[in-house]
Design an enzyme around this catalytic site. Structure first.
Site, PDB file in Angstrom:
ATOM      1  N   GLU A  61      -5.196  -2.440   1.121  1.00  0.00           N
ATOM      2  CA  GLU A  61      -4.467  -1.189   1.216  1.00  0.00           C
ATOM      3  C   GLU A  61      -5.414  -0.090   1.616  1.00  0.00           C
ATOM      4  O   GLU A  61      -6.559  -0.049   1.197  1.00  0.00           O
ATOM      5  CB  GLU A  61      -3.812  -0.853  -0.118  1.00  0.00           C
ATOM      6  CG  GLU A  61      -2.433  -1.423  -0.177  1.00  0.00           C
ATOM      7  CD  GLU A  61      -2.219  -2.185  -1.452  1.00  0.00           C
ATOM      8  OE1 GLU A  61      -3.201  -2.406  -2.166  1.00  0.00           O
ATOM      9  OE2 GLU A  61      -1.071  -2.559  -1.698  1.00  0.00           O
ATOM     10  N   LYS A  62      -4.889   0.798   2.430  1.00  0.00           N
ATOM     11  CA  LYS A  62      -5.751   1.839   2.928  1.00  0.00           C
ATOM     12  C   LYS A  62      -5.984   2.891   1.854  1.00  0.00           C
ATOM     13  O   LYS A  62      -7.038   3.456   1.735  1.00  0.00           O
ATOM     14  CB  LYS A  62      -5.095   2.476   4.145  1.00  0.00           C
ATOM     15  CG  LYS A  62      -6.109   2.800   5.219  1.00  0.00           C
ATOM     16  CD  LYS A  62      -5.391   3.235   6.441  1.00  0.00           C
ATOM     17  CE  LYS A  62      -6.369   3.477   7.564  1.00  0.00           C
ATOM     18  NZ  LYS A  62      -5.670   3.923   8.747  1.00  0.00           N
ATOM     19  N   ASP A  63      -4.930   3.129   1.102  1.00  0.00           N
ATOM     20  CA  ASP A  63      -4.960   4.155   0.081  1.00  0.00           C
ATOM     21  C   ASP A  63      -5.868   3.694  -1.049  1.00  0.00           C
ATOM     22  O   ASP A  63      -5.425   3.234  -2.082  1.00  0.00           O
ATOM     23  CB  ASP A  63      -3.529   4.342  -0.418  1.00  0.00           C
ATOM     24  CG  ASP A  63      -3.413   5.536  -1.323  1.00  0.00           C
ATOM     25  OD1 ASP A  63      -4.381   6.320  -1.349  1.00  0.00           O
ATOM     26  OD2 ASP A  63      -2.395   5.669  -1.982  1.00  0.00           O
ATOM     27  N   SER A  64      -7.171   3.828  -0.828  1.00  0.00           N
ATOM     28  CA  SER A  64      -8.087   3.160  -1.745  1.00  0.00           C
ATOM     29  C   SER A  64      -8.634   4.104  -2.800  1.00  0.00           C
ATOM     30  O   SER A  64      -9.721   3.917  -3.300  1.00  0.00           O
ATOM     31  CB  SER A  64      -9.227   2.535  -0.964  1.00  0.00           C
ATOM     32  OG  SER A  64      -9.850   3.542  -0.217  1.00  0.00           O
TER      33      SER A  64
END
EC number: 3.6.4.12
Lengths: 659, 629
Positions: B22-25
């Protein structure tokens, strides 16, 4: 000689009715050759054209007939010239006879290979099969096809035929039907596959341009139980063809070096943290597995001893309603289970189960360990694949399903819980209904953009550019071809055909940029006071400011401001007219200081006030305070205070100054 | 760094790793605030014979499970566990009635460790004696344990900036009216103080989430107190937690689901027609969980090693900078590509999702799949009206049983996709399938293999099952029916084992845990007479009466028939006979092996099933090794 060396004869119809798709024929054929230049360098390719103005083939010289068929290139190992030939096909003005062309193709293969190379010879015919073929000298056309099929079979030659018919203006349906029947006859009598395509985009995807020798993932028993087993072979049905891996280039090699590889090797060194110059040798390295903040070192031998080691085997867990497995749970590329080739019992058993599953709309759940030593198991769903071709047995598709650990159960709001301003009204719903109904990509079973016939535009573009660069090293990346744009963008023809539906849809819905954009978190603070705007609202402003939490300085500022405010009120009061206001403010200040654990701040201020004005005419204000039991903050109310309850009660009378 | 060296869980390629992550790290800090009042220990379900289940137990259970998931997955998140309404107190502010639970080698707010999980799961056994439970807010005392708890939680979450870290307090309680026992001015005052405290906390960027536990006969009433604390209004309240906890398991399930923070992969534009372009968020609801990265350690010190990468010119051996030019050999030449050209080739679209049209659902075949799907859900954050269009299309697609064909022009992996509308499905344990669309990645023709055509029978039809055989198969499938099968009901035994071992090693335990493999077929069920009979009937129907005998015959014929195997057997026998006539130990002792011929040496090797390849020296050393010299 390479084991999987293949020989292909391309039979390309270049007659007048084919001119509109010839550029796609050119690109799909050159793609085939290009991929051979990379992946199958010893494969051989021949090219035969039909419908040409000239005639040039050996059969014509030997026995006569076979007109308007030109052998453009004899069967020989692929080279760059073949690409050039294929990219510049001549346009012919005659109607070619595809049966004649097939015979010429077979003739080429037989003359070249004789009885050898069986099963690795292929004829690839691309035509629109629109014009009648000549009647044979003896027997019917059907007989002729039978004879040819027989010949193909004995020599192990396959036929792949792509029939391209885009739009049919003045087509003769009867002729086409006859031709289609003849071609279908090949697929029954010989190893042949006939594909019909109706757009240039599908044409690009219709021909397998790369041969991948299929490898079984598993051969063995599909165990329904310990006593009932079916022999199956498992292959990959889909597997992504990746963008080619390019090598890193180094320009360091001297120009005189004829054997230069120009490659760059990547070397990894493991160095200790404490001593960056020390390289740790491989045998001194050990794997560490993360577990939360800890890293657990485990050697491969230890790991081998304890890790999960399931037994090889494919076992049935049971059947279940197909509706229990939603489509989006399919995890990976797809496998296919075919019954063991030649095993009649297995073929029948697979067929019986597949058909029963199809009839009852069931799926089967399997647990698979493909090979011994595999460190994990696969749970997946088996779906029936009923063969539509008589000489292909029934089979199963198999899709991998997720484990508990692979699923994240995020919760989303129901659409019905959204405010009505987000819900479509009846008219809007109707516009959407029409769009979904009319923008149909599969009208009356003429499906466009089928995955099976849709090429990968990125790969198409790469190979095209590769060829271009080999001739013109400084060439620019060419724009995406028109036929490929049909994949990446909506088809303008389809969209303009349904213009009214689309316009109606657009008219019904309104979109606008959200002016507030993302900054919602900051927005919450906007409009909060940073000074006490009007004297009258002192208490409200104070409370709002005390409640601000974007910075701790607001509390002290609020207290300071409030103190000044009260002092102002008192100083400007005339005959006690501001007392009630001041008391209101002091109550608020006191409460705030308790909440914020700032009792000293309040006590110090109150005592200061008292000291300042106890001997003035404001002294009666302090009497008012004690009557309202507005006093110092005691330890009981706020632990930071050093005023006892007793002292607080006696304020202002007996308070000793201790601050 | 080496990812999963065995390759057991390997994904396809490096460029795709982004797809699985996931990009939203952003990191997440969570304080689990658990009510420990005596009410939480009351029996939530009164089974006559079983031990009563308490709400406290349910809460601890949820937290343990969530910690377990965290330690496996996003292990950089930090957590703290804090009880309130306790007899003992343990917190920095020394406030009454609040107990911060922790284990050694760990800050109060820190990444979960194996020990934390283990001790937390046993906390109930000793809770009463070590921590104790009591009602915190009682009349006659100004003590406000809820206020204290929020304050302690807020203080725990002090570290880290609100920008880079998402901070949450998850409050587990079954008391919907915490100030119910007191009255008058004290009550209003305490409520006001508590609300202000909560507001302060929220203003600091900490979100407070309530995980209410209901009684079977009495639903948790959010509007009494908590709606105001959480800042819920109107519609929010009604959707907050509608279903009462009839069954504790279901409630636990609901809580567990709500504990996850939704992380989106990215926000993309979905262009529908002309100028209509809406916005949707994408979520990775299904991705294979891998056992995570490994680190190389120095086996002497157990300290991590630093990996250094260097580039070496293969022709000259010179060290070079990381090259920006790539090449592909083609027609005996080297065709060079710059990075820029390569990205231009791949960049065939604009990163948006483009609607191409609609198709009936049956055009989506079972083999049209390559990778796990991605979930999309509309957002009005930047384009107002997106949700309305999405809902309208969603409804129409469900109504007409159609999916949308679209092109997803992502920069690193542009692909044709099918958007399949999924209606919301709920059960007693909450939402099972969220409403929205699933993006299914379709293969191209290059990716599809026509394997079934490999074994085409020429000029002969492939056998098909008869109606009777199909009927027998149907009967069989009715017998072996998994009625309540749900996808992902199995835990991955390989992963379970992996983490079981790691946990045992991390805690320094000697016993390796036994992990039950849930994926094995139910042998007992399969041996029920009905099933056995159905299997037998099907077997006879498709294989005939004497199948096993025939198979045995074929196998026997194969075993004895093979020319090669007979020869091999004969050779081994000769070798064994010959080998017995030498005194190998003596020969080896006196260094006389080298006087023997290669043929003679091979007798020994063959007789002992050792490889017979290599030069004479190699053979000798192999014999010596085998003899243990």
């Amino acid at each position: 000689m390479a084991r999987n060396k293949e020989a292909v004869v391309l039979l390309l119809d270049v007659g007048p009715s084919m001119h509109s798709v010839l550029s796609e024929v050119e690109s799909v054929c050159s793609m085939l050759v290009q991929k051979k230049l990379i992946f199958g360098k010893s494969d051989e390719v021949g090219v035969v054209l039909l419908g040409t103005d000239d005639t040039c083939n050996e059969l014509q010289k030997e026995v006569g007939g076979y007109e308007h068929i030109v052998v453009l290139r004899n069967i020989s190992v692929v080279d760059g010239n073949a690409v050039d030939f294929l990219q510049n096909l001549p346009r012919g003005n005659f109607r070619g006879d595809f049966i004649d062309a097939i015979v010429v193709g077979i003739d080429l293969l037989i003359k070249k290979f004789g009885p050898t190379n069986k099963g690795k010879q292929r004829i690839c015919l691309m035509t629109d099969a629109r014009y009648p073929i000549k009647a044979p000298y003896e027997g019917t056309k059907e007989d002729q096809v039978n004879t040819i099929s027989q010949m193909m079979q004995t020599h192990g030659i396959r036929l792949d035929c792509i029939v391209i018919r885009e739009k049919l203006p003045e087509a003769d349906l009867r002729v086409m039907e006859e031709n289609d029947n003849l071609l279908d006859q090949f697929s029954r009598k010989a190893i042949a596959k006939i594909v019909h395509v109706d757009s240039s985009t599908s044409l690009l995807g219709a021909l397998k341009t790369r041969n991948i020798s299929p490898v079984t993932v598993f051969r063995g028993d599909l165990e329904l139980s310990s006593t009932m087993k079916i022999k199956v072979w498992v292959y990959k049905k889909t597997s992504e063809e990746k963008f080619p891996t390019l090598k890193k280039y180094s320009d360091k090699a001297p120009s005189s070096d004829k054997f230069a590889t120009y490659e760059v090797k990547v070397d990894y060194e493991y160095k200790s943290m404490e001593d960056p110059d020390k390289v740790v040798p491989p045998e001194q390295r050990i794997r560490g597995y993360r577990y939360g903040p800890q890293v657990v070192p485990i050697s491969s031998a230890e790991w081998e001893a304890v890790k999960f080691k399931p037994e090889k085997g494919v076992k049935l867990l049971g059947f279940t309603d197909a509706s229990n497995i939603l489509r989006h749970y399919y995890m990976k590329d797809v496998y296919i289970f075919v019954p063991e080739p030649g095993n009649k019992k297995a073929i029948v058993a697979v067929s019986a189960i597949a058909r029963a599953m199809k009839d009852m709309n069931k799926s089967a759940i399997l647990r698979c360990v493909w090979r011994q030593g595999q460190g994990n198991v696969v749970i997946g769903v088996l779906r029936p694949n009923i063969s539509s071709v008589d000489n292909i047995p029934d089979s199963f598709y198999f899709n991998v399903l997720p484990f508990v650990e692979d699923v994240r159960e995020f919760q989303f709001p129901s659409f019905s819980s959204f405010p009505s301003s987000w819900q479509p009204n009846e008219q809007q719903q109707e516009a959407a209904d029409n769009l979904v109904k009319m923008l149909d990509l599969a009208p009356s079973s003429k499906e466009v953009l089928q995955p099976d016939y849709t090429p990968n535009p990125v790969l198409e573009r790469f190979y095209h550019f590769l060829e271009l660069k080999s001739k013109q090293p400084d060439a620019d990346v060419p724009p995406l071809d028109g036929s490929l744009k049909r994949i990446t963008e909506p088809n303008p023809a389809v969209f303009s055909h349904h213009k009214s539906v689309i316009d109606n849809f657009c008219k019904n819905f309104e979109l606008k940029e959200n002016p507030k954009k993302k900054k919602s978190s900051k927005r919450a603070w906007r409009g909060k006071p940073s000074t006490f705007s009007e004297k009258e609202e002192g208490v409200d402003d104070f409370e709002a400011m005390m409640a601000r939490r974007d910075s701790s300085k607001w509390v002290s500022k609020a207290i300071k401001d409030m103190q000044n405010h009260v002092s102002d009120l008192l100083e400007n009061s005339y005959d006690g007219d501001a007392y009630s206001k001041a008391i209101e403010c002091l109550v608020a200040l006191r409460k705030g200081c308790i909440l914020e654990q700032e009792p000293k701040e309040f006590n110090r201020y109150l005592l200061g006030l008292y000291e300042k004005w106890k001997d003035t005419d404001l002294a009666n204000f302090f009497e008012l305070l004690s009557s309202k039991s507005l006093t110092l903050i005691s330890q009981k109310e706020a632990s930071d205070s050093n005023v006892t309850e007793e002292e607080a009660k006696n304020f202002p009378v007996k308070t000793e100054l201790k601050f | 760094m080496d990812l999963d060296p065995e390759g057991l869980f390997r994904d396809d390629s490096d460029s795709e790793s982004e797809f699985y992550r996931e990009k939203d790290s952003t990191k997440e800090f969570v304080v689990y605030l658990v009510d420990a009042s005596p009410k939480m220990f009351g029996a939530a379900r009164s089974d006559e014979d079983e031990k009563p289940e308490t709400h406290f137990h349910a809460a601890i259970n949820c937290i343990s499970q969530s910690l377990m998931a965290q330690i496996i997955g996003r292990s950089y998140d930090e957590v703290a566990v804090c009880f309130f309404n306790t007899k003992e107190k343990k917190n920095l502010q020394d406030l009454n009635g609040v107990y911060v639970f922790n284990v050694m080698d760990r800050e109060c707010l820190d990444r979960p460790t194996a020990r934390l999980i283990k001790e937390l799961s046993y906390v109930e056994d000793t809770f009463m004696s070590n921590i104790g439970s009591r009602y915190g807010i009682v009349s006659g005392s100004r003590e406000n344990s809820l206020y204290n708890a929020l304050w302690v939680a807020q203080a725990l979450l002090r570290k880290g900036s609100a920008k880079s870290v998402s901070k949450r307090i998850l409050l587990f309680t079954n008391e919907d009216d915490p100030f119910g026992s007191i009255t008058g001015a004290t009550k209003t005052d305490m409520i006001r103080m508590t609300l202000q405290r909560a507001k302060d906390t929220q203003d600091l960027g900490i979100s407070i989430e309530l995980l209410p536990l209901s009684w079977p006969d009495e639903e948790f009433n959010v509007s009494i107190f908590y709606a105001e604390l959480l800042g819920l209004e109107g519609d929010d309240i009604s959707q907050f937690l509608p279903s009462a906890g009839e069954i504790l398991e279901d409630m636990t399930d609901q809580l567990r689901k709500r504990m996850f923070k939704k992380r989106k992969v990215k926000t993309i534009r979905f262009s529908i027609a002309n100028d209509i372009c809406i916005e949707v968020n994408t979520y990775a609801l299904i991705r294979p969980t891998s056992p995570g990265q490994i680190m190389w350690l120095d086996s002497v010190t157990n300290l991590p090693l630093k990996t250094e990468r260097s580039f070496i010119c293969a022709d000259t051996g010179a060290l070079v900078q990381e090259p920006h030019t790539y090449f592909h050999p083609y027609k005996n030449e080297i065709i060079k590509f710059s990075m820029d050209e390569l990205s231009k080739i791949k960049n065939i679209s604009d990163g948006q999702l483009h609607l191409l049209g609609f198709k009936p659902l049956d055009c989506l075949k079972d083999y049209h799949n390559l990778r796990p799907s991605t979930f999309i859900f509309p957002t009005d954050e930047e384009i107002v009206g997106s949700t309305r269009i999405f809902i309208a299309l969603h409804r129409s697609m469900l109504r007409f049983q159609r999916f949308a064909l679209a092109f997803y022009g992502s920069l690193y992996h542009p692909q044709l996709v099918a958007l399949v509308a999924q209606d919301e499905i709920t059960s007693s344990s909450g939402q099972v399938e969220p409403p929205g669309m699933h993006m299914i990645y379709l293969p191209y023709s290059d990716d599809i293999r026509h394997v079934e055509e490999l074994h085409m029978a020429v000029d002969a039809n492939a056998p098909r099952a008869t109606d009777d055989q199909i009927k027998k198969a149907s009967a069989l499938s009715r017998r072996i029916d998994l009625k309540d099968f749900s996808v992902c009901q199995f835990a991955n035994p390989a992963l379970q084992r992996h983490y079981g071992i790691l946990q045992a090693l991390a805690l320094g335990e000697d016993e390796m845990p036994e992990i039950k493999d849930e994926t094995l077929p139910d042998e007992e069920g399969l041996s029920r007479p009905g099933i056995v009979r159905a299997l037998q009937e099907f077997k006879i129907s498709v294989y005939g009466e004497n199948h096993d005998q025939e198979e045995a015959n074929t196998a026997a014929a194969k075993g004895s028939g093979s020319e090669a195997s007979r020869k091999r057997k004969a050779m081994a026998e000769t070798a064994a006979r010959e080998s017995a006539s030498y005194d190998w130990a003596d020969l080896a002792e006196n260094g006389k092996l080298k006087d023997l011929t290669v043929v003679e040496l091979k007798y020994y090797l063959t007789a002992h099933n050792l490889p017979v390849t290599g030069k004479k020296e190699a053979l000798i050393s192999r014999i010596l090794t085998h003899l243990g010299k």
